[in-house]
Motif scaffolding. Structure first.
Motif, short mmCIF file in Angstrom:
data_model
loop_
_atom_site.label_atom_id
_atom_site.label_comp_id
_atom_site.label_asym_id
_atom_site.label_seq_id
_atom_site.Cartn_x
_atom_site.Cartn_y
_atom_site.Cartn_z
N ILE A 1 0.86 -1.18 0.00
CA ILE A 1 0.00 0.00 0.00
C ILE A 1 0.89 1.23 0.00
N ARG A 2 0.72 2.08 -1.01
CA ARG A 2 1.55 3.27 -1.16
C ARG A 2 0.68 4.51 -0.99
N ASN B 1 -3.10 0.65 -4.21
CA ASN B 1 -2.89 -0.77 -3.95
C ASN B 1 -1.98 -1.30 -5.05
N ALA B 2 -0.70 -1.46 -4.74
CA ALA B 2 0.26 -1.95 -5.73
C ALA B 2 0.37 -3.47 -5.70
N THR C 1 -1.56 -7.55 -5.72
CA THR C 1 -2.29 -8.36 -6.71
C THR C 1 -3.67 -8.76 -6.23
N LYS C 2 -4.06 -8.33 -5.01
CA LYS C 2 -5.36 -8.70 -4.47
C LYS C 2 -6.09 -7.46 -3.96
N THR C 3 -7.40 -7.56 -3.93
CA THR C 3 -8.21 -6.48 -3.37
C THR C 3 -7.92 -6.33 -1.88
N VAL C 4 -7.85 -5.08 -1.39
CA VAL C 4 -7.60 -4.82 0.02
C VAL C 4 -8.72 -3.96 0.60
N ASN D 1 -9.09 -2.28 -5.43
CA ASN D 1 -8.76 -3.47 -6.21
C ASN D 1 -7.27 -3.46 -6.54
N ALA D 2 -6.77 -4.57 -6.97
CA ALA D 2 -5.35 -4.67 -7.35
C ALA D 2 -5.02 -3.60 -8.40
N GLY D 3 -3.99 -2.83 -8.16
CA GLY D 3 -3.56 -1.80 -9.09
C GLY D 3 -4.37 -0.52 -9.04
N GLN D 4 -5.36 -0.45 -8.17
CA GLN D 4 -6.24 0.72 -8.12
C GLN D 4 -5.70 1.76 -7.14
N ALA D 5 -5.96 3.04 -7.46
CA ALA D 5 -5.59 4.15 -6.58
C ALA D 5 -6.76 5.11 -6.46
#
Length: 680
Positions: A587-588, A606-607, A609-612, A630-634
């Protein structure tokens, strides 16, 4: 109202009516200060025509002002963590932790509290290469003693009346003389030339250049105000004397330089640095200073050096120093034209052995890993004659800026040290010092941020009753040795905030955890350099030191174990924490301001591979909110600041160790408040 000379003061103290007269003098000087408008001819530093430097002795910031409202004191929400896992105030004596404590002696401000070790060697042992965990073994349990407002009300009232700097450091992790050399010359002969460095108050005679010589070359008038004691030469011990109420306590460090020792009467170095009052012959300690102020002949730069009893050096009472300070202020405000153009700096040369909780900024060295975008040359002592270590910065010490442009009870939280005095004089008068290191120029400011040259004057509060500030005799007294209580309790800081000067910091960091490695890239978009200490009890080589000069960026990386917990401490309350496991999501989080509304915009990415599922919690009362990524979402989340301050915790609801904390304040060029958490 004329200041009271020492003999008159002692005569008055024997009379019942004296207390009223003394109290009135001290209060009226500040009342006059509030009534005299500042010289605002240009609305800039050029309006300052007189700078008065009054350096006292051996007190730490927390030791005096840890409970003061609106400064980074005992209420600091993000203190350093020690290797023990406890917060920095939990210093261990080998048997138990000892927290800061208020000694039980009555009338504490008039007690002759014991002097502690303040040598280079033991101060570096307490510093422990930045771990900061050996204060009790090095300094004794008395190191944790502190004063409150009721003990030293005049000091607190000065802070409330003018501007207090809560990130001002002495220059050296060591004793008096090296720190005073930094104030008088810009360094301690760090490169080994001219007889330096002096780490031990050796006073053997030095020859590197001093700043008053630069002032002289530039045609800037200057003078040292002191008492001659038994003489201002080797036979007279350069102002040292067995009578603590006369002399200069050897604190005019210019007298340890050969160019001053060899100067002859009639020359500038002799007449301006080797003359003074003669209280031993019945003179008034303040006569020359008072006459120069009254006649309008006060030089552009004045250095005031007090006799030992008034320096506040333990074991001398702080309130003896308060009386001496009040005389200086009384004299300056007695001439409205002079005061309207004067800046008075009151600071302390070093911390004695008294504890302060802020780990001083320091360069990376052979002992302390890290990196810097600016040169760290001449900031490390290799240890030929003592333990190796960084010269500084030293421990935080009190600094009060008293002037018509700094009234109103402000706090200035820029990082300063004793070279900042020279930097201010450079900014005002143009005489440049050749000695200040590149690293120190990057990290320490020039004190101009402590002033409001263009603004309007502020009112100041009434000064306290100071009728008890009187030496009952001229004797030395046995030391009072404070002892900690059997049961620890963390002291409380006064509630509330104070107005805070705008600063030039704009430090950000992008941090990522990937493949068992933490990487960070700091970007400094501000006009001030920034030091960051990276602490972690899970990284074997920590703590690390990083210096990011103004307008530069710096990257670093660290190999992690299965779990990590890393804290970054920067200037003006800037703080970051990253904790979790390397198997958890990356998490960035970064933060930016949104302009006029003074809201903080947090970009959470979320950098992994899974939803957090995350919970965002604001320390300033804006509540908490859930965030799914979601994975890759900001996503960007906007949170109101409190007086420009933000403090957000981002935590996983499924991974209990996954935490990100971002705290600090967003500068926008306007005045802010002190951190509202400090008084909670």
């Amino acid at each position: 109202m004329p200041g009271l000379n020492r003999r008159h003061f002692l005569q008055l103290s024997a009379a019942a009516s004296a207390t009223t007269a003394i109290s009135q003098m001290l209060g009226e000087s500040v009342a006059r200060a509030a009534s005299i408008p500042a010289n605002r001819a240009t609305g800039s530093i050029k309006d300052v025509e007189h700078v008065v430097v009054f350096m006292q002795e051996n007190r730490a910031f927390d030791h005096y002002f840890g409970t003061l409202k609106g400064v980074r004191g005992f209420g600091d929400p993000h203190p350093a963590l020690l290797p023990s896992g406890e917060i920095v105030w939990h210093q261990n004596n080998g048997t138990r932790d000892v927290l800061p404590y208020h000694p039980t002696a009555p009338n504490l401000g008039m007690q002759f509290m014991e002097d502690l070790d303040h040598s280079w060697k033991l101060t570096h042992e307490a510093f422990d290469n930045g771990k900061y965990d050996k204060w009790l073994p090095a300094k004794s349990e008395a190191t944790m003693a502190f004063y409150e407002r009721s003990d030293i009300p005049f000091h607190f009232a000065l802070a409330d009346a003018f501007t207090v700097c809560d990130d001002y450091h002495c220059s050296v992790l060591g004793p008096t003389d090296p720190n005073r050399y930094f104030m008088f010359t810009g360094w301690d002969g760090n490169d080994g030339t001219g007889g330096g460095p002096d780490l031990w108050n050796a006073e053997v005679g030095y020859s590197w250049s001093t700043y008053p010589e630069q002032l002289e070359k530039a045609g800037v008038s200057w003078k040292v105000y002191q008492d001659v004691g038994d003489g201002l030469d080797a036979a007279g011990y350069w102002g040292w004397t067995s009578n603590a109420y006369i002399g200069n306590y050897g604190d005019n460090s210019l007298l340890y330089f050969k160019q001053y020792q060899n100067a002859q009467p009639g020359s500038p170095l002799y007449d301006k640095a080797r003359t003074g009052t003669n209280a031993k012959a019945g003179d008034d300690l303040f006569r020359i200073f008072r006459n120069d102020v009254a006649s309008g002949t006060l030089p552009q730069v004045s250095y005031i050096v007090a006799p030992e009893a008034y320096t506040e050096h333990s074991n001398w009472p702080p309130n003896f120093g308060a009386w001496y300070m009040a005389n200086i202020l009384d004299i300056l405000t007695s001439n409205a034209d002079v005061w309207s153009k004067t800046a008075l700096f009151i600071m302390y040369d070093e911390n004695d052995g008294f504890f302060d909780h802020v780990v001083p900024p320091h360069p990376n060295t052979p002992q302390i890993p890290g990196d810097s975008t600016v040169s760290t040359a001449d900031e490390y002592y290799a240890g030929a004659n003592d333990v190796p270590g960084n010269f500084g910065l030293g421990v935080r010490v009190p600094m009060i800026v008293a002037s018509p442009w700094s009234m109103g009870g402000w706090v200035c939280s820029e990082t300063f040290d004793h070279t900042s005095i020279i930097r201010f004089l450079e900014a005002r008068f143009g005489a440049q010092s050749p000695n200040i290191s590149a690293w120190r120029r990057a990290v320490c400011g020039d004190l101009t941020s402590a002033f409001d040259f263009a603004g309007t004057a502020s009112t100041v509060p009434a000064m306290p009753d100071t009728s008890s500030y009187k030496p009952a005799d001229q004797n030395r007294h046995p030391s009072y040795v404070p002892t900690p209580p059997a049961v620890n309790s963390m002291p409380r800081q006064e509630p509330g905030t104070r107005a805070s000067r705008p600063l030039g910091y704009a430090l950000g960091v992008e941090a990522a955890v990937d493949g068992g490695k933490l990487t960070a890239r700091w970007t400094n978009a501000g006009k001030l350099g920034a030091h960051v200490q990276l602490r972690s009890n899970l990284l074997a080589a920590a703590p690390y030191s990083y210096t990011i000069g103004a307008g530069t960026s710096l990257s670093a990386s660290w190999n992690l174990g299965a779990t990590y917990d890393v804290q970054m401490h920067g200037p003006s309350g800037w703080y970051r924490r990253l904790a979790g496991t390397t198997a958890a999501a990356d998490i960035r989080v970064t933060v930016a301001g949104d302009g006029a509304a003074r809201h903080a915009q947090f970009r959470v990415e979320n950098a992994g591979t899974k939803t957090v599922e995350l919970k965002l919690s604001d320390a300033y009362g804006a509540g908490s909110q859930a965030l799914t990524l979601n994975a890759g979402q900001a996503k960007t989340v906007v949170v109101p600041t409190q007086g420009g301050w933000y403090d957000l915790t981002v935590a996983s609801t499924t991974e209990p160790t996954l935490v990100r904390v971002l705290a600090g304040r967003l500068e926008d060029g306007r005045p802010l408040t002190s951190d509202p958490q400090l008084g909670r």
